[in-house]
Design a protein around this motif. Structure first.
Motif, mmCIF file in Angstrom:
data_model
loop_
_atom_site.group_PDB
_atom_site.id
_atom_site.type_symbol
_atom_site.label_atom_id
_atom_site.label_comp_id
_atom_site.label_asym_id
_atom_site.label_seq_id
_atom_site.Cartn_x
_atom_site.Cartn_y
_atom_site.Cartn_z
ATOM 1 N N ILE A 3 0.837 -1.203 0.000
ATOM 2 C CA ILE A 3 0.000 0.000 0.000
ATOM 3 C C ILE A 3 0.870 1.250 0.000
ATOM 4 O O ILE A 3 0.561 2.249 -0.660
ATOM 5 C CB ILE A 3 -0.935 -0.006 1.223
ATOM 6 N N TRP A 4 1.987 1.209 0.734
ATOM 7 C CA TRP A 4 2.889 2.374 0.788
ATOM 8 C C TRP A 4 3.465 2.676 -0.598
ATOM 9 O O TRP A 4 3.501 3.823 -1.047
ATOM 10 C CB TRP A 4 4.022 2.096 1.777
ATOM 11 N N ILE A 5 3.904 1.633 -1.298
ATOM 12 C CA ILE A 5 4.486 1.838 -2.628
ATOM 13 C C ILE A 5 3.418 2.231 -3.641
ATOM 14 O O ILE A 5 3.616 3.128 -4.461
ATOM 15 C CB ILE A 5 5.231 0.560 -3.076
ATOM 16 N N VAL A 58 -9.435 -1.717 -3.896
ATOM 17 C CA VAL A 58 -10.402 -1.232 -4.888
ATOM 18 C C VAL A 58 -10.876 0.172 -4.526
ATOM 19 O O VAL A 58 -10.926 1.076 -5.379
ATOM 20 C CB VAL A 58 -11.592 -2.209 -4.989
ATOM 21 N N VAL A 59 -11.213 0.386 -3.256
ATOM 22 C CA VAL A 59 -11.681 1.708 -2.832
ATOM 23 C C VAL A 59 -10.547 2.726 -2.875
ATOM 24 O O VAL A 59 -10.737 3.865 -3.333
ATOM 25 C CB VAL A 59 -12.287 1.631 -1.420
ATOM 26 N N PHE A 60 -9.359 2.343 -2.423
ATOM 27 C CA PHE A 60 -8.222 3.266 -2.462
ATOM 28 C C PHE A 60 -7.891 3.677 -3.895
ATOM 29 O O PHE A 60 -7.511 4.820 -4.149
ATOM 30 C CB PHE A 60 -6.995 2.616 -1.826
ATOM 31 N N ASP A 61 -8.016 2.761 -4.820
ATOM 32 C CA ASP A 61 -7.726 3.077 -6.209
ATOM 33 C C ASP A 61 -8.703 4.118 -6.743
ATOM 34 O O ASP A 61 -8.316 5.027 -7.490
ATOM 35 C CB ASP A 61 -7.798 1.797 -7.050
ATOM 36 N N LYS A 62 -9.972 4.001 -6.358
ATOM 37 C CA LYS A 62 -10.972 4.990 -6.793
ATOM 38 C C LYS A 62 -10.736 6.327 -6.123
ATOM 39 O O LYS A 62 -10.917 7.384 -6.754
ATOM 40 C CB LYS A 62 -12.377 4.471 -6.463
ATOM 41 N N GLU A 96 0.368 5.689 -0.662
ATOM 42 C CA GLU A 96 1.244 6.499 0.190
ATOM 43 C C GLU A 96 1.151 5.966 1.608
ATOM 44 O O GLU A 96 0.340 5.103 1.907
ATOM 45 C CB GLU A 96 0.888 7.989 0.094
ATOM 46 N N ARG A 97 1.989 6.504 2.494
ATOM 47 C CA ARG A 97 2.170 5.892 3.809
ATOM 48 C C ARG A 97 0.937 5.992 4.690
ATOM 49 O O ARG A 97 0.668 5.092 5.487
ATOM 50 C CB ARG A 97 3.357 6.520 4.524
ATOM 51 N N ARG A 98 0.144 7.069 4.572
ATOM 52 C CA ARG A 98 -1.047 7.189 5.411
ATOM 53 C C ARG A 98 -2.092 6.156 5.026
ATOM 54 O O ARG A 98 -2.770 5.603 5.892
ATOM 55 C CB ARG A 98 -1.613 8.608 5.318
ATOM 56 N N SER A 99 -2.213 5.889 3.765
ATOM 57 C CA SER A 99 -3.115 4.819 3.330
ATOM 58 C C SER A 99 -2.616 3.463 3.808
ATOM 59 O O SER A 99 -3.409 2.580 4.139
ATOM 60 C CB SER A 99 -3.230 4.826 1.803
ATOM 61 N N ALA A 100 -1.288 3.278 3.854
ATOM 62 C CA ALA A 100 -0.733 2.022 4.352
ATOM 63 C C ALA A 100 -1.074 1.817 5.821
ATOM 64 O O ALA A 100 -1.434 0.714 6.246
ATOM 65 C CB ALA A 100 0.780 2.010 4.154
ATOM 66 N N VAL A 101 -0.983 2.886 6.614
ATOM 67 C CA VAL A 101 -1.338 2.788 8.034
ATOM 68 C C VAL A 101 -2.810 2.415 8.186
ATOM 69 O O VAL A 101 -3.167 1.542 8.994
ATOM 70 C CB VAL A 101 -1.036 4.122 8.746
ATOM 71 N N ALA A 102 -3.679 3.061 7.414
ATOM 72 C CA ALA A 102 -5.112 2.768 7.499
ATOM 73 C C ALA A 102 -5.417 1.327 7.086
ATOM 74 O O ALA A 102 -6.251 0.652 7.710
ATOM 75 C CB ALA A 102 -5.895 3.746 6.627
ATOM 76 N N ALA A 103 -4.742 0.843 6.046
ATOM 77 C CA ALA A 103 -4.981 -0.520 5.587
ATOM 78 C C ALA A 103 -4.540 -1.550 6.627
ATOM 79 O O ALA A 103 -5.227 -2.550 6.864
ATOM 80 C CB ALA A 103 -4.259 -0.764 4.267
ATOM 81 N N PRO A 161 -12.173 5.943 5.884
ATOM 82 C CA PRO A 161 -12.288 7.097 6.789
ATOM 83 C C PRO A 161 -10.992 7.422 7.527
ATOM 84 O O PRO A 161 -10.645 8.599 7.689
ATOM 85 C CB PRO A 161 -13.390 6.667 7.770
ATOM 86 N N LEU A 162 -10.266 6.392 7.971
ATOM 87 C CA LEU A 162 -9.013 6.645 8.679
ATOM 88 C C LEU A 162 -7.974 7.274 7.756
ATOM 89 O O LEU A 162 -7.240 8.199 8.151
ATOM 90 C CB LEU A 162 -8.482 5.343 9.275
ATOM 91 N N ALA A 163 -7.896 6.798 6.519
ATOM 92 C CA ALA A 163 -6.970 7.394 5.557
ATOM 93 C C ALA A 163 -7.323 8.851 5.275
ATOM 94 O O ALA A 163 -6.443 9.708 5.139
ATOM 95 C CB ALA A 163 -6.973 6.586 4.259
ATOM 96 N N VAL A 164 -8.620 9.158 5.195
ATOM 97 C CA VAL A 164 -9.053 10.543 4.966
ATOM 98 C C VAL A 164 -8.677 11.419 6.143
ATOM 99 O O VAL A 164 -8.162 12.534 5.967
ATOM 100 C CB VAL A 164 -10.577 10.578 4.714
#
Length: 427
Positions: free
Chosen positions: A168-170, A223-227, A173-180, A309-312
């Motif tokens: 997810i980080w690659i 799928v959601v992160f990609d959108k 980005e890193r915030r999305s990786a933390v949320a995932a 929501p956490l990534a946002v």
């Protein structure tokens, strides 16, 4: 006779139904606004699951706890009950703490680790008591081997989580990786808590099912992160939507896909669980189906209502996105726009004008924040130009009031001047 023709009334377009808006992704549902509620529900479930695991524990199978398993196939005409098998084991070797599992036509008697002479005595007693047509097969698993299996299972889960974070980080980005990762850990803990509550046996099939549902949850999250990434590309150069509204739009657009994917995946798993419990009585199928059924439900929930929501929340703390949100709100306040949950205009109101002597940017930004929260307000119609009233009864010699024209007063052409020629002017 004069006939007045009335203009046909303009009928507003009929609003699409709930399911139509849900399936097309045009519902503009405000899914991300109550995200604090999602966090609260998730924390409560995680804490409850941890308490269940600590105080109730797991029903460890022979592969994890070690022990001896005796397998035999009784005659079709006389199938013994669990109580009868336990009584034979207790009378023959004095072991009453046994678990009987039915796998198809066969029965498996699981107990603590037995000595070779105890195994021979118990096998002979079972064959004699139930007139078995075949032999009793014994399988012994040491406690050391079970501990090694447990260790490898934990290592597998940790490696999976690290791989998820790196991917997810690659990819994003890193915030999305933390949320995932937080969402995936939540799925893992809640599924384990429900497994502890139900009391199904923890076997290698359970670990396999756990890794499977973690992969399913990750797929839905990606799928959601990609959108979200698609909707927010070049966002800061525009002033149409904020980052939170673009992410909410992405959830709306993928919501029906997530529901369909989860339902289609859950149907065969539910059938597998029913077959494992009611028809075949197989412990392996039962264990595998339960962990997949619970994990898929929790995974679909966590992907939409925890990961995004956490990534946002983590992204909107960035200075660049904060400044962009203020610009969007200020523009809406200046134009008097009312928007829905995904940032699309749905109406208008009186534009907010900065007070004299106040900083216009700050004033508009505050007003824009208030304007953006309004979701339903009638559009403001433009005021018609004022028409000066006619005052027929004006006292002689009285000067007309400002903006009031005396009745019948019309401008007159000055006397003694010829009318302007209508032809070409002379040079």
């Amino acid at each position: 006779m004069t006939t007045s023709l009335s203009k046909p009334e303009h009928k507003p377009a009929k609003k699409a139904g709930f399911f139509n808006r849900l399936s097309t992704g045009t519902g503009a549902f405000d899914i991300l606004r109550p995200r604090k509620v999602y966090y609260t529900v998730g924390i409560v479930l995680v804490v409850a699951s941890i308490l269940l695991i600590i105080f109730r524990g797991f029903n460890l199978g022979i592969d994890f706890a070690g022990g001896t398993k005796l397998t035999f196939t009784p005659a079709a005409t006389s199938v013994p009950s669990d109580a009868q098998v336990g009584e034979v084991m207790s009378d023959s070797i004095g072991v009453s703490d046994v678990t009987v599992q039915r796998v198809g036509q066969s029965l498996q008697v699981v107990s603590a680790e037995l000595q070779p002479n105890q195994i021979q005595t118990a096998a002979a007693a079972l064959k004699s008591a139930f007139a078995l047509p075949g032999n009793v097969v014994d399988t012994a698993v040491s406690g050391t081997w079970g501990a090694e299996v447990s260790k490898q299972a934990i290592i597998s889960v940790i490696v999976f989580l690290v791989a998820v974070a790196l991917f997810i980080w690659i990819r994003y980005e890193r915030r999305s990786a933390v949320a995932a990762v937080v969402s995936t850990v939540q799925v893992l803990i809640i599924t384990a808590g429900i497994y502890s509550l139900v009391g199904f046996e923890l076997s290698p099939a359970t670990v396999i099912g756990m890794l499977t549902i973690l992969g399913f949850s990750l797929y839905d999250t990606v799928v959601v992160f990609d959108k979200v990434q698609e909707n927010t590309r070049g966002l800061t150069s525009l002033t149409r939507r904020t980052y939170a509204e673009a992410a909410n739009l992405a959830v709306n657009q993928t919501l029906m896909r997530s529901i369909n994917t989860s339902l289609i995946a859950l149907l065969p798993v539910a059938g597998l669980l029913i077959a494992g419990i009611a028809l075949l009585g197989s412990g392996t199928l039962k264990d595998l189906a339960l962990v997949q059924l619970v994990g898929m439900l929790v995974g679909a929930y966590s992907s939409l209502f925890v990961a995004v929501p956490l990534a946002v929340d983590l992204r909107i703390r960035e200075p660049q996105l904060r400044a962009h949100t203020k610009r969007v709100e200020a523009k809406r306040a200046a134009e008097g726009l009312i928007v829905d949950a995904v940032g699309d205009p749905i109406g208008s109101r009186a534009p907010v004008v900065a007070a004299k002597g106040a900083k216009s940017h700050k004033t508009l930004a505050k007003a824009g924040g208030a304007a953006a929260t309004v979701v339903a307000e009638a559009p403001v119609k433009p005021a018609k130009p004022a028409v000066s009233p006619v005052v027929p009864d004006m006292a002689p010699g009285e000067a007309p009031r400002p903006g009031v024209r005396p009745a019948g007063a019309r401008p007159k052409r000055p006397s003694g001047k010829a009318a302007r020629p209508t032809g070409k002017r002379g040079r």
